[in-house]
Design a protein around this motif. Sequence first.
Motif, PDB file in Angstrom:
ATOM      1  N   VAL A 101       0.882  -1.146  -0.052  1.00  0.00           N
ATOM      2  CA  VAL A 101       0.103  -0.031   0.172  1.00  0.00           C
ATOM      3  C   VAL A 101       0.872   1.108   0.168  1.00  0.00           C
ATOM      4  O   VAL A 101       0.522   2.313  -0.584  1.00  0.00           O
ATOM      5  CB  VAL A 101      -0.983   0.021   1.359  1.00  0.00           C
ATOM      6  CG1 VAL A 101      -1.540   1.383   1.405  1.00  0.00           C
ATOM      7  CG2 VAL A 101      -2.150  -0.992   1.150  1.00  0.00           C
ATOM      8  N   ILE A 102       1.934   1.318   0.928  1.00  0.00           N
ATOM      9  CA  ILE A 102       3.091   2.584   0.867  1.00  0.00           C
ATOM     10  C   ILE A 102       3.791   2.800  -0.443  1.00  0.00           C
ATOM     11  O   ILE A 102       4.300   3.691  -0.697  1.00  0.00           O
ATOM     12  CB  ILE A 102       3.618   2.569   2.103  1.00  0.00           C
ATOM     13  CG1 ILE A 102       4.514   1.528   2.445  1.00  0.00           C
ATOM     14  CG2 ILE A 102       2.775   2.821   3.312  1.00  0.00           C
ATOM     15  CD1 ILE A 102       5.606   1.346   3.568  1.00  0.00           C
ATOM     16  N   SER A 103       3.788   1.635  -1.035  1.00  0.00           N
ATOM     17  CA  SER A 103       4.809   1.564  -2.465  1.00  0.00           C
ATOM     18  C   SER A 103       4.026   1.940  -3.344  1.00  0.00           C
ATOM     19  O   SER A 103       4.403   2.485  -4.483  1.00  0.00           O
ATOM     20  CB  SER A 103       5.558   0.295  -2.580  1.00  0.00           C
ATOM     21  OG  SER A 103       4.317  -0.858  -3.035  1.00  0.00           O
ATOM     22  N   LEU A 104       2.675   1.808  -3.375  1.00  0.00           N
ATOM     23  CA  LEU A 104       1.888   2.035  -4.578  1.00  0.00           C
ATOM     24  C   LEU A 104       1.805   3.662  -4.954  1.00  0.00           C
ATOM     25  O   LEU A 104       1.691   4.255  -4.014  1.00  0.00           O
ATOM     26  CB  LEU A 104       0.443   1.282  -4.449  1.00  0.00           C
ATOM     27  CG  LEU A 104       0.208  -0.053  -4.346  1.00  0.00           C
ATOM     28  CD1 LEU A 104      -1.029  -0.540  -4.160  1.00  0.00           C
ATOM     29  CD2 LEU A 104       0.463  -0.493  -5.942  1.00  0.00           C
ATOM     30  N   PRO A 105       1.483   3.839  -6.433  1.00  0.00           N
ATOM     31  CA  PRO A 105       1.487   5.485  -6.786  1.00  0.00           C
ATOM     32  C   PRO A 105       0.333   6.022  -6.007  1.00  0.00           C
ATOM     33  O   PRO A 105      -0.781   5.380  -5.793  1.00  0.00           O
ATOM     34  CB  PRO A 105       1.562   5.231  -8.168  1.00  0.00           C
ATOM     35  CG  PRO A 105       0.910   3.901  -8.352  1.00  0.00           C
ATOM     36  CD  PRO A 105       1.408   3.246  -7.465  1.00  0.00           C
ATOM     37  N   ILE A 106      -0.008   7.084  -6.028  1.00  0.00           N
ATOM     38  CA  ILE A 106      -1.213   7.899  -5.643  1.00  0.00           C
ATOM     39  C   ILE A 106      -2.224   7.736  -6.509  1.00  0.00           C
ATOM     40  O   ILE A 106      -3.508   7.526  -6.031  1.00  0.00           O
ATOM     41  CB  ILE A 106      -0.899   9.536  -5.588  1.00  0.00           C
ATOM     42  CG1 ILE A 106       0.203   9.924  -4.699  1.00  0.00           C
ATOM     43  CG2 ILE A 106      -2.034  10.173  -5.043  1.00  0.00           C
ATOM     44  CD1 ILE A 106      -0.160   9.743  -3.226  1.00  0.00           C
ATOM     45  N   GLY A 107      -2.037   7.523  -7.943  1.00  0.00           N
ATOM     46  CA  GLY A 107      -3.125   7.078  -8.718  1.00  0.00           C
ATOM     47  C   GLY A 107      -3.920   5.850  -8.506  1.00  0.00           C
ATOM     48  O   GLY A 107      -5.018   5.980  -8.957  1.00  0.00           O
ATOM     49  N   PHE A 108      -3.144   5.017  -7.726  1.00  0.00           N
ATOM     50  CA  PHE A 108      -4.078   3.847  -7.367  1.00  0.00           C
ATOM     51  C   PHE A 108      -5.397   3.975  -6.568  1.00  0.00           C
ATOM     52  O   PHE A 108      -6.336   3.471  -6.549  1.00  0.00           O
ATOM     53  CB  PHE A 108      -3.079   2.784  -6.694  1.00  0.00           C
ATOM     54  CG  PHE A 108      -3.900   1.448  -6.179  1.00  0.00           C
ATOM     55  CD1 PHE A 108      -4.063   0.432  -6.988  1.00  0.00           C
ATOM     56  CD2 PHE A 108      -4.144   1.466  -4.777  1.00  0.00           C
ATOM     57  CE1 PHE A 108      -4.624  -0.830  -6.674  1.00  0.00           C
ATOM     58  CE2 PHE A 108      -4.817   0.289  -4.502  1.00  0.00           C
ATOM     59  CZ  PHE A 108      -5.053  -0.909  -5.206  1.00  0.00           C
ATOM     60  N   PHE A 109      -5.106   5.032  -5.521  1.00  0.00           N
ATOM     61  CA  PHE A 109      -5.992   5.568  -4.632  1.00  0.00           C
ATOM     62  C   PHE A 109      -7.222   6.528  -5.320  1.00  0.00           C
ATOM     63  O   PHE A 109      -7.808   6.903  -4.426  1.00  0.00           O
ATOM     64  CB  PHE A 109      -5.355   6.001  -3.427  1.00  0.00           C
ATOM     65  CG  PHE A 109      -4.471   4.967  -2.661  1.00  0.00           C
ATOM     66  CD1 PHE A 109      -4.834   3.951  -2.015  1.00  0.00           C
ATOM     67  CD2 PHE A 109      -3.001   5.129  -2.909  1.00  0.00           C
ATOM     68  CE1 PHE A 109      -3.990   3.079  -1.506  1.00  0.00           C
ATOM     69  CE2 PHE A 109      -2.180   4.342  -2.488  1.00  0.00           C
ATOM     70  CZ  PHE A 109      -2.356   3.353  -1.697  1.00  0.00           C
ATOM     71  N   THR A 110      -6.798   6.796  -6.429  1.00  0.00           N
ATOM     72  CA  THR A 110      -7.993   7.674  -7.061  1.00  0.00           C
ATOM     73  C   THR A 110      -8.752   6.713  -7.602  1.00  0.00           C
ATOM     74  O   THR A 110     -10.268   7.192  -7.759  1.00  0.00           O
ATOM     75  CB  THR A 110      -7.529   8.677  -8.294  1.00  0.00           C
ATOM     76  OG1 THR A 110      -6.581   7.558  -9.178  1.00  0.00           O
ATOM     77  CG2 THR A 110      -6.475   9.337  -7.565  1.00  0.00           C
ATOM     78  N   THR A 111      -8.764   5.614  -8.062  1.00  0.00           N
ATOM     79  CA  THR A 111      -9.411   4.436  -8.469  1.00  0.00           C
ATOM     80  C   THR A 111      -9.937   3.636  -7.659  1.00  0.00           C
ATOM     81  O   THR A 111     -11.146   3.083  -7.730  1.00  0.00           O
ATOM     82  CB  THR A 111      -8.778   3.730  -9.645  1.00  0.00           C
ATOM     83  OG1 THR A 111      -7.759   3.082  -8.992  1.00  0.00           O
ATOM     84  CG2 THR A 111      -8.368   4.589 -11.120  1.00  0.00           C
ATOM     85  N   GLU A 112      -9.533   3.569  -6.256  1.00  0.00           N
ATOM     86  CA  GLU A 112      -9.907   2.639  -5.176  1.00  0.00           C
ATOM     87  C   GLU A 112     -10.386   3.501  -4.046  1.00  0.00           C
ATOM     88  O   GLU A 112      -9.651   4.435  -3.765  1.00  0.00           O
ATOM     89  CB  GLU A 112      -8.600   1.710  -4.906  1.00  0.00           C
ATOM     90  CG  GLU A 112      -8.281   0.773  -5.872  1.00  0.00           C
ATOM     91  CD  GLU A 112      -9.468  -0.576  -6.050  1.00  0.00           C
ATOM     92  OE1 GLU A 112     -10.129  -0.703  -5.232  1.00  0.00           O
ATOM     93  OE2 GLU A 112      -9.475  -1.177  -7.115  1.00  0.00           O
ATOM     94  N   ARG A 113     -11.454   3.042  -3.495  1.00  0.00           N
ATOM     95  CA  ARG A 113     -11.976   4.006  -2.372  1.00  0.00           C
ATOM     96  C   ARG A 113     -11.031   3.569  -1.048  1.00  0.00           C
ATOM     97  O   ARG A 113     -10.810   2.381  -0.919  1.00  0.00           O
ATOM     98  CB  ARG A 113     -13.346   3.670  -2.091  1.00  0.00           C
ATOM     99  CG  ARG A 113     -14.478   3.958  -3.354  1.00  0.00           C
ATOM    100  CD  ARG A 113     -15.638   3.650  -3.078  1.00  0.00           C
ATOM    101  NE  ARG A 113     -15.727   2.066  -3.087  1.00  0.00           N
ATOM    102  CZ  ARG A 113     -17.050   1.364  -2.923  1.00  0.00           C
ATOM    103  NH1 ARG A 113     -18.053   2.036  -2.469  1.00  0.00           N
ATOM    104  NH2 ARG A 113     -17.068   0.102  -2.904  1.00  0.00           N
ATOM    105  N   LYS A 114     -10.779   4.635  -0.363  1.00  0.00           N
ATOM    106  CA  LYS A 114      -9.823   4.518   0.862  1.00  0.00           C
ATOM    107  C   LYS A 114     -10.485   3.432   1.926  1.00  0.00           C
ATOM    108  O   LYS A 114      -9.903   2.524   2.358  1.00  0.00           O
ATOM    109  CB  LYS A 114      -9.552   5.738   1.335  1.00  0.00           C
ATOM    110  CG  LYS A 114      -8.444   6.403   0.930  1.00  0.00           C
ATOM    111  CD  LYS A 114      -8.105   7.611   1.669  1.00  0.00           C
ATOM    112  CE  LYS A 114      -9.128   8.910   1.641  1.00  0.00           C
ATOM    113  NZ  LYS A 114      -8.410  10.112   2.281  1.00  0.00           N
TER     114      LYS A 114
END
Length: 462
Positions: free
Chosen positions: A136-149
């Motif tokens: 989770v901490i290695s993934l780019p910010i873009g991953f969290f724009t498509t996935e809900r927190k």
Amino acid sequence: MKDFIQILRRFVPPYKKYLFLNIFFNIFSTVLSLFSFALIIPILEILFKMKEISYNFIPWETTGMDLKDIAINNFYWFITEQINTHSEAWALMILGAFLVVMTFAKTCTSYLSSYFMIPIRSGVVRDIRTFVFKKVISLPIGFFTTERKGDVMSRMTGDVAEIENSIMASLDMMFKNPIMIIIYLGTMFAISWQLTIFVLILLPVAGFVMGQIGKKLKRTSLEAQQQWGGLMSQIEETLGGLRIIKAFNAEHKILDRFIKSNNKFFKITNRISRRQAMAHPMSEFLGTCTIAIVLWYGGSLILSGDNTISAADFIYYLVIFYSIINPAKDLSKAAYAVQRGLASMQRVDKILSAENPIKSPANPVRINSLNDKIEYRDISFKYNTDWVIKDVNLTIKKGQTVALVGQSGSGKSTMADLLPRFYDVEKGGIFIDGVNIKDMAVFDLREMMGNVNQEAILFNDS
């Protein structure tokens, strides 16, 4: 089962020492169980005077005889000697003492098998939790724009907990019970192969019924975990946007939406629990049916005068067969639990298998500081389908203070996020002193920058 084996291959290897010890003590415990059950035969024969045969001691080194036959003969010789020297009650007391010792040894080895399984269970869950957090901490910010927190949090907490409560809790049963079933079946074949074949004809039918219910349970479990992720997202959105909700008097609307989702989750979990509750009574019913058939068939063999099995052996056979039912039940319950856990593992895997497109090059260019300028050269970027930034050129000289001004959603934050490579440009490039930022190590690039956010974030730390 294939998915379950894949999980074991991925996470269990660091704990293979514990796994081997668990399997060893499981085998030892099962063999001791068989020996303790076997003491039933001489006890019955003494009580009901079923054998009137005299035994003579046979030396252990006698050739031409199986060690098993010598051991059985000498055991009966020892018991008859005790009866002749003392009394039948004394012989029964000795057999009872043997039974207590064997049972004590069996329970000790059974405990040791569980003792060595516990580090595997807790260790695998710890590793999964660490792998997910690291990913989770290695993934780019873009991953969290498509996935809900909220959904990501649900996978890191609820789904990992479900894996612990289902797959890991079932590990002991999944390793212990097949060993018990195989050894018990082997002994049953040795006592009477006709009866055992008769039993095995019925097992595939029961297995097929259980398998069908297990598949349905996995599908429903996946739906339940997705619904739980939706609930977590709603809670996270509500807490984050409480000021807006109150400002627009939207409490009732938000509450109605939550109640609707919560009721849907309630119905799905009810379906899962009812199917899971079906496992025990169904396995008990099928087991009772099988026992009744075995009792009829074995009794027929004895009553017809067939010498393939004696009455005492038949009772021993029934004891072993009854003992095989509980492992079979536990195995069916473990299969249900594993199906639930596999649904959660699929959701966790969506994070673990996510690709990080923002990578450092194999041979990065190193820059220690900004000497001249930062250039945005003909850059374009989009989040989904529409271009947020298109064909933009911008040069920022060293020492300049630059402000990006524009209406909400015009791409100001995106322009800033592209520089530390929170996202990567689709076209064009960003250069620092003529070096493309994609040619630099991500860590070195971000280490050059300071970052002041719109909202202050306080971590629960010193």
